[in-house]
Design an enzyme around this catalytic site. Structure first.
Site, PDB file in Angstrom:
ATOM      1  CE1 TYR A 147      45.192  28.409  38.594  1.00 29.09           C
ATOM      2  CE2 TYR A 147      44.982  30.032  36.856  1.00 29.09           C
ATOM      3  CZ  TYR A 147      45.763  29.173  37.609  1.00 29.09           C
ATOM      4  OH  TYR A 147      47.107  29.072  37.369  1.00 29.09           O
TER       5      TYR A 147
ATOM      6  CB  ILE B  16      20.879  33.346  47.600  1.00 36.81           C
ATOM      7  CG1 ILE B  16      20.945  33.817  49.051  1.00 36.81           C
ATOM      8  CG2 ILE B  16      19.905  34.200  46.796  1.00 36.81           C
ATOM      9  CD1 ILE B  16      21.456  35.235  49.229  1.00 36.81           C
ATOM     10  CD  GLU B  17      24.908  31.607  42.807  1.00 32.68           C
ATOM     11  OE1 GLU B  17      25.288  32.503  42.066  1.00 32.68           O
ATOM     12  OE2 GLU B  17      25.476  30.499  42.941  1.00 32.68           O
TER      13      GLU B  17
ATOM     14  CE  LYS C 168      23.213  18.977  66.749  1.00 36.48           C
ATOM     15  NZ  LYS C 168      22.094  18.287  67.416  1.00 36.48           N
TER      16      LYS C 168
ATOM     17  CE  LYS D 197      22.858  11.966  66.881  1.00 38.02           C
ATOM     18  NZ  LYS D 197      24.150  12.267  67.486  1.00 38.02           N
TER      19      LYS D 197
ATOM     20  CB  CYS E  34      43.249  21.317  20.989  1.00 38.11           C
ATOM     21  SG  CYS E  34      42.128  22.498  20.230  1.00 38.11           S
TER      22      CYS E  34
ATOM     23  CG  MET F 170      48.019  19.433  15.532  1.00 47.63           C
ATOM     24  SD  MET F 170      46.603  19.171  14.451  1.00 47.63           S
ATOM     25  CE  MET F 170      46.592  20.727  13.566  1.00 47.63           C
TER      26      MET F 170
ATOM     27  CG  HIS G 112      39.587  18.762  22.852  1.00 49.16           C
ATOM     28  ND1 HIS G 112      40.527  19.085  23.797  1.00 49.16           N
ATOM     29  CD2 HIS G 112      39.353  19.888  22.148  1.00 49.16           C
ATOM     30  CE1 HIS G 112      40.846  20.365  23.688  1.00 49.16           C
ATOM     31  NE2 HIS G 112      40.131  20.872  22.686  1.00 49.16           N
TER      32      HIS G 112
ATOM     33  CD  GLU H 257      40.653  15.915  25.560  1.00 46.93           C
ATOM     34  OE1 GLU H 257      41.093  15.412  24.507  1.00 46.93           O
ATOM     35  OE2 GLU H 257      40.737  17.132  25.816  1.00 46.93           O
TER      36      GLU H 257
HETATM   37  N1  GLN Z   1      43.756  28.330  21.621  1.00 49.02           N
HETATM   38  C1  GLN Z   1      43.657  27.452  20.507  1.00 49.02           C
HETATM   39  C2  GLN Z   1      42.535  27.835  19.569  1.00 49.02           C
HETATM   40  O1  GLN Z   1      41.661  28.553  19.924  1.00 49.02           O
HETATM   41  C3  GLN Z   1      43.523  26.015  20.957  1.00 49.02           C
HETATM   42  C4  GLN Z   1      42.285  25.727  21.730  1.00 49.02           C
HETATM   43  C5  GLN Z   1      42.327  24.417  22.483  1.00 49.02           C
HETATM   44  O2  GLN Z   1      43.399  23.864  22.697  1.00 49.02           O
HETATM   45  N2  GLN Z   1      41.186  23.921  22.916  1.00 49.02           N
HETATM   46  O3  GLN Z   1      42.501  27.429  18.434  1.00 49.02           O
END
Ligand code: GLN
Length: 564
Positions: A73, A167-168, A208, A242, A400, A403, A526, A528
Site C-alpha cells: 500500500y 524537505i527530504e 504557473k 511562454k 513464490c 507455488m 520470481h 517476472e
Molecule cells: N511469504 C512467502 C515466503 O516468505 C512467499 C514470499 C513471496 O511470495 N515473495 O517464503
C-alpha cells in the site's frame, strides 16, 4: 596523513576512470507520480538506440534502508535485482527498457546514505571532524553517483525521487548541484519533469505551477536544461514559448509528454519525435550513431493492433493497487507481444473467493495466476483458486507464495493430508509441507534477511519448464523465507507432482508441475523480474500460449455442445 593521501589518490583515480562519462539528473516538480521512472528509462533507451552505453540509478528520499519492509500500500511492488537488492519498482522500468546493468548501487535511499556515513563515523574515518549534511552526506551521495559510472559507461542517468520543494530531497538536490560544479556544466545535464494542469472550466493549460517549481530549483542553484511537461492535452507553440521564457530554458528544450494512449512503451517514441535524444547528444557533444528503434516500433505496432485476445485471471491480495504486481502485469504484456495477442488481466480478490466460492468467480477463466505474497489474509481463497485450476484443467502459473499454496493444495486434496499448511501461517500444522530451512529459523531481523537475488536452477528434461527454457541451467531471482519441505518429496512425486526445477545440489525445490494437467507450473522464484518487451520470459510466454490454446478449445467445445 597517509589515510588522507590514499583517499585522495582513490578519488583522483575514480575521477580519471570516468572522465568521459556524462551525467543526466532527472528531477520532478509540482506533484509526485509524474512518471519520472518511466521517463528516465525512456531516455536511457533513446541513448542506447544511438549506440551509447548507459547506467541508470534512483535516489529515494525516505529513511528506510530499502523498500523491503514496506507494505505494498505504501510502495507498490518491491523489485529484486540480480545481486539480491530489494529496490524501488522504477528499477523494473529501467531493466525492461534498457540493457543497463542494474545492481544494488542502482538504488539509494536517504537511510542507506546516512547508514554509510554513520558507519564511517563509528570507524573513525572522519578523523575527528563534526559530521554534517554538507559536506559528509552530500559527499556520500556524490560517491554513490560515481559508483555506477564505470569506465565503459557513456551516460549515467540518475533519477531523484520525490518532488522539488520537499524537505527530504534537499540533500540530494544540493549534492547534484555540487556535482555539476565539480564535473563542469558540459558534462552534466538537468532534466526536470513537471505537470501542466488543464482547467476544464476555462479550457486552459496552466503553466504557473511549472514556473514555481523551476523557481524552487533555481533557488537551490540548479538550472534545468530540459523541461519535460506531462499534460493531458497537446500544448501549443504559444505555451511552449511562454514556458521557455519564464523558466529560462531554450525553446527546443520544452518537451511535451502527453498521456499515452495504449501503452507505456510509447513514451520513448513520443520523446524521440521531439528530438530529445539529439538534444542530449548535441549538448554533450557526442558523435551519435543513427537512431535505431525498429524493434521497439515493431512492439508498438503489435500492441496497437493485436491479432487476438486472451485473459488471465490473477488471484491476489492487492488487486485494487495498480503497482503491487507491476512486473507480473508487464511480463504478461510481453508474452502477449510474442504471440501478437492482447493479454487482459481479470483481477480477483482472494478473500472474495473465500466468501463466494471459486466456482462463482473463476468459471470461464482461461488461465489462473497466483502471485507472490506475505501474510495469511486471502490464503484459503488462493488455495481454492488453485484447486479449481487443477481440477478443471485450467492453465495455472504460481509464483513464490503461489507455488507454496499449490503444494498445500496438493497435500490437502490429492494426498488427503487435511491439516497441511505452510508454517508461515500455521506453526503447529501436523503436515508442514512448506517450512523454514534451519538457517532461516535463527533469523530475527525482518529487513534484507530472505533468500534474495539470483540463484541457479537445474531443469529436468522432458518437462514444461524444459520446453519453455530450452536449457538445463537457468538463473532466477528469489525473495522468500519459506521452502518446500523435502520430507514430502516422495509422497508428492508418487501422486503425480513433478519436481522440474531444483537447486543444482538437489536440495531446494524451485519448480513444480503436475503430470495429469495440460499446463500447471509453479515456481519458488520470481520470473517476472527478468521479462522484457523485446525478450519475454519463457514461462510467461508459454503460460499465455496455454491460455490461448485453452480458450480456443473451450470455444470449439461450446460450438459442438452448445453454450454450457
Ligand atoms: N511469504 C512467502 C515466503 O516468505 C512467499 C514470499 C513471496 O511470495 N515473495 O517464503
Amino acid at each position: 596523513m597517509q589515510v588522507i593521501a590514499a583517499n585522495l589518490n582513490e578519488s583522483h583515480e575514480s575521477q580519471e576512470k570516468s572522465a568521459k562519462t556524462k551525467y543526466i539528473f532527472v528531477t520532478g516538480g509540482v506533484v509526485s507520480s509524474l512518471g519520472k521512472g518511466l521517463t528516465s528509462a525512456a531516455v536511457g533507451l533513446l541513448l542506447e538506440s544511438r549506440g551509447l552505453k548507459i547506467s541508470l540509478q534512483k535516489f529515494d528520499p525516505y529513511i528506510n534502508l530499502d523498500p523491503g519492509t514496506m507494505s505494498p500500500y505504501q510502495h507498490g511492488e518491491v523489485y529484486v535485482t540480480e545481486d539480491g537488492a530489494e529496490t524501488d519498482l522504477d528499477l523494473g522500468h529501467y531493466e525492461r527498457f534498457t540493457q543497463a546493468r542494474i545492481t544494488r548501487d542502482s538504488n539509494y535511499t536517504t537511510g542507506k546514505i546516512y547508514n554509510a556515513v554513520i558507519q564511517k563515523e563509528r570507524r573513525g574515518d572522519y578523523l575527528g571532524s563534526t559530521v554534517q549534511v554538507v559536506p559528509h552526506i552530500t559527499d556520500e551521495i556524490k560517491a554513490s553517483i560515481e559508483r555506477v559510472a564505470s569506465e565503459d559507461v557513456d551516460v549515467v542517468i540518475s533519477e531523484i525521487g520525490g518532488t522539488v520543494g520537499d524537505i527530504e530531497s534537499l540533500p540530494f538536490l544540493e549534492a547534484i548541484r555540487q556535482f555539476a560544479l565539480e564535473k563542469g556544466r558540459d558534462r552534466v545535464m538537468f532534466i526536470h519533469l513537471t505537470l501542466l494542469p488543464y482547467l476544464q472550466a476555462s479550457d486552459e493549460i496552466k503553466t504557473k505551477p511549472t514556473q514555481h517549481s523551476v523557481g524552487r530549483l533555481r533557488e537551490i542553484g540548479i538550472l534545468p536544461d530540459i523541461l519535460i511537461c506531462r499534460t493531458e492535452k497537446e500544448i501549443s507553440d504559444e505555451i511552449k514559448k511562454k514556458i521557455a521564457l519564464f523558466c529560462n530554458v531554450p525553446l527546443e528544450g520544452v518537451i511535451e509528454e502527453k498521456d499515452v494512449d495504449f501503452s507505456i512503451y510509447e513514451v520513448p517514441v513520443v520523446l524521440r519525435r521531439q528530438n530529445l535524444d539529439t538534444l542530449i547528444l548535441d549538448r554533450f557533444r557526442i558523435q551519435p550513431q543513427k537512431s535505431d528503434l525498429s524493434r521497439w516500433e515493431e512492439i508498438l505496432e503489435i500492441l496497437r493492433s493485436p491479432e487476438m485476445e486472451t485473459e488471465i485471471t490473477l488471484v491476489g491480495k492487492y488487486v485494487k493497487l495498480n503497482d503491487a504486481y507491476k512486473s507480473i502485469y508487464e511480463a504478461l504484456t510481453h508474452a502477449g507481444i510474442f504471440h501478437r495477442a492482447l493479454v487482459k488481466v481479470k483481477k480477483v480478490q482472494a478473500e472474495v473467493i473465500e466468501r463466494d466460492g471459486a466456482e462463482a468467480l473463476l468459471q470461464g477463466a482461461k488461465a489462473i495466476l497466483v502471485p507472490g505474497g506475505f501474510g495469511i489474509r486471502g490464503i484459503e481463497g488462493k488455495i481454492q483458486a488453485i484447486e479449481y485450476a487443477r481440477a478443471n484443467q485450467v492453465p495455472f502459473l504460481g509464483i513464490c507464495l503461489g507455488m507454496q499454496c499449490a503444494c498445500v493444495e496438493f497435500a490437502r486434496h490429492v494426498l488427503q493430508l487435511e491439516g497441511a499448511h505452510s508454517t508461515e501461517f500455521d506453526r503447529q500444522t501436523p503436515q508442514p509441507v512448506i517450512s523454514l530451512l534451519e538457517e532461516q529459523e535463527k533469523v530475527t531481523q525482518m529487513g534484507g534477511t530472505m533468500r534474495l537475488g539470483a540463484y541457479p536452477c537445474q531443469i529436468k528434461p522432458g518437462t514444461l519448464a524444459s520446453q519453455a527454457y530450452g536449457r538445463e541451467r537457468v538463473q532466477e531471482r528469489h525473495r522468500h523465507r519459506y521452502e518446500f519441505n523435502n520430507f514430502y518429496r516422495d509422497p508428492f512425486a508418487g501422486a503425480g507432482m513433478i519436481f522440474s526445477g531444483l537447486s543444482p545440489d538437489g536440495s531446494l525445490v524451485e519448480i513444480i508441475e503436475l503430470a495429469r494437467h495440460p499446463w500447471f507450473l509453479a515456481c519458488q522464484f520470481h520470473p517476472e523480474f527478468k521479462s522484457k518487451p523485446v525478450d519475454p520470459h519463457p514461462l510467461f510466454r508459454d503460460f499465455v500460449k496455454a491460455s490461448i490454446e485453452y480458450s480456443l478449445k473451450a470455444k470449439k467445445e461450446e460450438r459442438v455442445h452448445g453454450v454450457r
